[in-house]
Write a protein that holds these residues in place. Structure first.
Motif, PDB file in Angstrom:
ATOM      1  N   ASN A 146       4.119  -3.552  -2.188  1.00  0.00           N
ATOM      2  CA  ASN A 146       2.673  -3.375  -2.255  1.00  0.00           C
ATOM      3  C   ASN A 146       2.175  -3.823  -3.575  1.00  0.00           C
ATOM      4  O   ASN A 146       1.635  -2.708  -4.043  1.00  0.00           O
ATOM      5  N   LYS A 151     -13.927   5.572  -5.794  1.00  0.00           N
ATOM      6  CA  LYS A 151     -12.455   5.765  -5.279  1.00  0.00           C
ATOM      7  C   LYS A 151     -11.474   4.546  -5.511  1.00  0.00           C
ATOM      8  O   LYS A 151     -10.566   4.369  -4.990  1.00  0.00           O
ATOM      9  N   LYS A 152     -12.325   3.326  -6.346  1.00  0.00           N
ATOM     10  CA  LYS A 152     -11.290   2.234  -6.323  1.00  0.00           C
ATOM     11  C   LYS A 152      -9.928   2.429  -7.175  1.00  0.00           C
ATOM     12  O   LYS A 152     -10.384   3.409  -8.394  1.00  0.00           O
ATOM     13  N   ARG A 153      -9.014   1.924  -6.995  1.00  0.00           N
ATOM     14  CA  ARG A 153      -7.732   2.269  -7.991  1.00  0.00           C
ATOM     15  C   ARG A 153      -7.430   1.249  -8.804  1.00  0.00           C
ATOM     16  O   ARG A 153      -7.452  -0.163  -8.535  1.00  0.00           O
ATOM     17  N   ILE A 172      -0.100  -4.363  -6.659  1.00  0.00           N
ATOM     18  CA  ILE A 172      -1.559  -4.063  -6.772  1.00  0.00           C
ATOM     19  C   ILE A 172      -2.297  -5.255  -6.990  1.00  0.00           C
ATOM     20  O   ILE A 172      -3.290  -5.594  -6.480  1.00  0.00           O
ATOM     21  N   GLY A 187      -7.773 -15.305   4.107  1.00  0.00           N
ATOM     22  CA  GLY A 187      -6.610 -15.066   3.603  1.00  0.00           C
ATOM     23  C   GLY A 187      -6.281 -13.684   3.293  1.00  0.00           C
ATOM     24  O   GLY A 187      -6.965 -12.720   3.568  1.00  0.00           O
ATOM     25  N   VAL A 188      -4.953 -13.458   2.831  1.00  0.00           N
ATOM     26  CA  VAL A 188      -4.384 -12.111   2.869  1.00  0.00           C
ATOM     27  C   VAL A 188      -3.805 -12.317   1.134  1.00  0.00           C
ATOM     28  O   VAL A 188      -2.946 -13.196   1.026  1.00  0.00           O
ATOM     29  N   MET A 198      -1.137   4.617 -11.544  1.00  0.00           N
ATOM     30  CA  MET A 198      -2.569   4.537 -11.113  1.00  0.00           C
ATOM     31  C   MET A 198      -3.654   5.437 -11.636  1.00  0.00           C
ATOM     32  O   MET A 198      -3.308   6.676 -11.737  1.00  0.00           O
ATOM     33  N   PHE A 243       2.064   5.892  -8.199  1.00  0.00           N
ATOM     34  CA  PHE A 243       1.756   5.023  -6.533  1.00  0.00           C
ATOM     35  C   PHE A 243       3.046   4.516  -6.181  1.00  0.00           C
ATOM     36  O   PHE A 243       3.588   3.666  -6.897  1.00  0.00           O
ATOM     37  N   LEU A 245       5.774  -0.302   1.427  1.00  0.00           N
ATOM     38  CA  LEU A 245       4.706  -0.292   2.463  1.00  0.00           C
ATOM     39  C   LEU A 245       5.402   0.669   3.565  1.00  0.00           C
ATOM     40  O   LEU A 245       6.403   0.540   3.773  1.00  0.00           O
ATOM     41  N   ALA A 246       4.409   1.326   3.987  1.00  0.00           N
ATOM     42  CA  ALA A 246       4.886   2.380   4.956  1.00  0.00           C
ATOM     43  C   ALA A 246       4.258   2.333   6.312  1.00  0.00           C
ATOM     44  O   ALA A 246       3.336   1.642   6.404  1.00  0.00           O
ATOM     45  N   THR A 247       5.061   2.707   7.335  1.00  0.00           N
ATOM     46  CA  THR A 247       4.439   2.748   8.568  1.00  0.00           C
ATOM     47  C   THR A 247       5.192   3.921   9.352  1.00  0.00           C
ATOM     48  O   THR A 247       5.828   4.636   8.985  1.00  0.00           O
ATOM     49  N   VAL A 266       0.244 -13.077   0.323  1.00  0.00           N
ATOM     50  CA  VAL A 266       0.916 -13.291   1.365  1.00  0.00           C
ATOM     51  C   VAL A 266       0.822 -14.954   1.747  1.00  0.00           C
ATOM     52  O   VAL A 266      -0.447 -15.479   1.842  1.00  0.00           O
ATOM     53  N   PHE A 325       9.345  -6.489   1.175  1.00  0.00           N
ATOM     54  CA  PHE A 325       7.646  -6.340   0.973  1.00  0.00           C
ATOM     55  C   PHE A 325       7.494  -5.194  -0.163  1.00  0.00           C
ATOM     56  O   PHE A 325       8.264  -4.313  -0.336  1.00  0.00           O
ATOM     57  N   ARG A 352       3.247 -10.225  -1.909  1.00  0.00           N
ATOM     58  CA  ARG A 352       3.665  -8.926  -1.260  1.00  0.00           C
ATOM     59  C   ARG A 352       4.782  -9.356  -0.046  1.00  0.00           C
ATOM     60  O   ARG A 352       5.492  -8.157   0.242  1.00  0.00           O
TER      61      ARG A 352
END
Lengths: 453, 453
Positions: free
Chosen positions: A196, A100-102, A198, A33-34, A93, A140, A144-146, A37, A194, A208
């Protein structure tokens, strides 16, 4: 004949029914799963499609001064700078300095605030859930970036739109000009957005990848109040009359000043009583001239309107009606859910309206006897051009009725051995479970009339 | 009365018409646009919607063993590892070592190859367009990537799907089980896909954000050949009969062995004669058991089918019919485009079928005279529940006819001063330009009948 046991439902029951009957599956379930989503299954895609069609017909098709649009998910990054999303669409955040977990800073701080100084103060001395030191809170971005093109750097960044509205504002002039539209006019759009999140949660409620149905209505500044109230009424009527949600489960929630987005002069949410309690289903916002002014300034293209008759130029105000498709999908399912006792047994039934039901009529031969099948298939072929029709010959007739009840099919047509002689079939009503015998010669007309009652 | 001047069209003419009349705009045009990304305007969203509905009705709704699906754009990254896209959905690229600009290696090398060694050889001594040294060629993945969740590292990478098919395969078992489907059955889906084309070009032909209409049909391995030929025929008939494209502009292109994807045992494209020449519009592929086998292996979930009657377990073969919505949109527009000479003047007309036309009937009062407007609005209100109707009172009647011709409206209804007396209106046919007088009392029935002729 039947007694209502329950007309409300838990989120868990709804999620299970939706999965078991092919409405909603978790995305990539076989790979674990996601989070946040989901996929619409065979019945879900039909129900969601019927809801979208109802929205489009009501808000766009039947209104002469509303125009449709389908703008792309990937727009120019400057659009999201001008709209304020690059700077402001953020959550605070903190980071576990060791692993490094946020985490959401406001959640760990235990206060309801977005102010970094306040959060920093409240977080003093606190540890991460793993017992480590925490960083200072930072913003934060939830977009969502691309990257588009061959190089991955700042010059090629592109965002998946966080809302469909942005694509409407940048097409204001294109639509006005090609449609020769005059103020007031509106642009409607249905499409994906979309975020993101958390902590995506509550099934389809905080996703999401989500879908929105938005109308942006451009008005004269001096008509602001009147147009706003008018759009509120139109939006409310959509839920109460067109979709037919239970009025007792709907209410307005007015945003207090500190709750409103920076661009909004007024904001009212439509709340629906979900299994989670009363929560936002839709929003009506008076966005003033914030959007068109900012895009005019950032793009250098004046998105004002020139009124020839009055020889007057002004920047239109935007009144927005924004509906979450996924949330409305949840509301429709939960509104339709009933458990009833029939002859000592429990039956689950979705009392969906014929307009929204994924299947409008099921054609069921009493058994797989080869004498019945050809006639049943003939009936199926006759009906499927007019109504959303399913053919089903598997399992006992009782199990098939229960399945059709659970997916909300208003009518079942059963072909039995008498049908071969009297050229008639039994039509069963989902809600009353009453059966009547209808001649094959006028079956289509009869069922059509029943659906439109 | 009219003489055809031209029944073909250049890409430039089509692009201009589409922009001028509100079919297609460049995304974020006021910010300089985004290469390879487009928005559908008010007429485009209707035309695209009508094409999608025609596909859905033909491939899904009217077939008892085909189920719909709407899977998400963001799926688990393992899906795209199993499908081969992470490793293989690539273009060879070279980099200008000085300014870091990247180029397609095969383009600069001037050879048609994906082989890195061959490309390296052919690039020996060549310079970048800016005159600098070039790096060695490397593979570049065409999937757009993003990150879900708070951390940006390999663990949170997610891809925007490069094709809708993947979401279908991972739902094979969900759909089979909830619909109690037996082999052969199919899953149909319409939705967006994303490809980081380095050189997007030719308007809607090679986009970065595109839309697909795909049927994945699951069959017994021994019926492979027969089912494949059957799906080819069904796909061809969709273009020729349902959409009604000019048969002379359609042809099959069979993939030679070296042209086929690694998973395909057979592949035939439907080619259409675009303004660019004959090019791919759709593809039919025999994907064998490649997809279900790979996803079974990668996920650990057996996606086989157990045939109870034969007591036999097997992995179904997949026959795929994949249609590009954007390309079909282009084909429909270019097929419908005509230039004619009428009384010495040129008229441009889109001869769209009534099923696909964004507007089916336009209601036009002869002038803005206040005596005509109430009757014209009454006619509009009467028609709009049955047909896609537009009301237009702006400009001269001649200009309005020309506009309706250019957007492909089959019928125009004109309300004139005689209408007030004889309770009748003039109905003008787009293609013949013939006009007939129709009584208001049976206008709806008359127009409906004309549209269905």
């Amino acid at each position: 004949m039947s007694q209502v046991l329950k007309s409300s439902v838990t989120l868990e029951t709804l999620t299970n029914l939706a999965k078991r009957r092919g409405f909603v599956f978790q995305a990539s379930e076989i790979y674990g799963g996601v989070a946040g989503v989901y996929d619409f299954g065979p019945l879900g895609v039909e129900l969601a499609g019927n809801i979208k069609k109802a929205w489009w017909d009501y808000f766009v098709t039947t209104r002469a001064n509303i125009y449709g649009l389908d703008s792309a998910i990937l727009q120019h990054p400057k659009l999201w700078e001008a709209s304020g999303h690059v700077a402001g669409f953020t959550d605070p955040m903190v980071e576990d300095v060791k692993n490094k977990k946020r985490y959401r800073a406001d959640h760990l701080a235990g206060i309801d605030s977005n102010d970094l100084a306040e959060l920093s103060k409240a977080l003093k001395g606190k540890k991460s859930p793993d017992g480590n030191e925490l960083s200072e809170p930072k913003v934060f971005n939830m977009m969502l970036a691309t990257h588009l093109g061959a190089v991955e750097d700042k010059s090629t960044i592109s965002y998946l739109r966080p809302e469909t509205a942005g694509g409407i504002y940048v097409n204001f002039e294109n639509v006005r000009e090609t449609m020769r539209a005059k103020i007031p006019f509106g642009i409607g759009q249905v499409g994906k957005a979309f975020r993101n999140e958390i902590s995506p949660r509550d099934w389809l409620f905080r996703k999401r990848e989500l879908e929105q149905m938005e109308l942006q209505y451009f008005v004269r500044p001096q008509n602001e109040k009147e147009e706003y109230e008018n759009l509120r009424q139109i939006t409310w009527d959509f839920f109460e009359k067109t979709i037919g949600l239970d009025k007792k489960k709907l209410k307005w929630h007015e945003h207090a000043k500190e709750e409103r987005a920076h661009y909004a002069a007024a904001a009212h949410d439509v709340y629906y009583e979900f299994p989670l309690g009363f929560k936002e289903l839709a929003g009506v916002h008076d966005r003033t001239d914030f959007d068109l002014k900012n895009h005019s300034k950032s793009s250098g293209k004046d998105l004002g309107f020139y009124d020839q008759a009055a020889n007057e130029r002004f920047t239109p105000y935007v009144m927005e009606s924004s509906v979450g498709l996924d949330r409305l999908f949840m509301a429709v399912l939960s509104d339709a859910y009933y458990e009833e006792e029939v002859k000592g047994e429990k039956r689950v039934v979705l009392k969906l309206s014929p307009t929204l039901a994924p299947v409008q009529v099921a054609v069921l031969p009493l058994s797989k006897d080869e004498k019945l099948i050809p006639l049943a298939l003939k009936v199926y072929e006759e009906l499927k051009g007019t109504l959303r029709t399913e053919y089903d010959e598997t399992q006992s007739i009782g199990k098939r009725y229960r399945r059709q009840d659970e997916i909300g099919t208003p009518l079942c047509v059963t072909i039995d051995f008498d049908s071969l002689k009297d050229k008639a079939v039994t039509v069963r009503d989902r809600d009353t479970m009453k059966q009547k015998r209808i001649k094959l010669s006028n079956l289509v007309e009869n069922l059509e009339a029943t659906q439109n009652e």
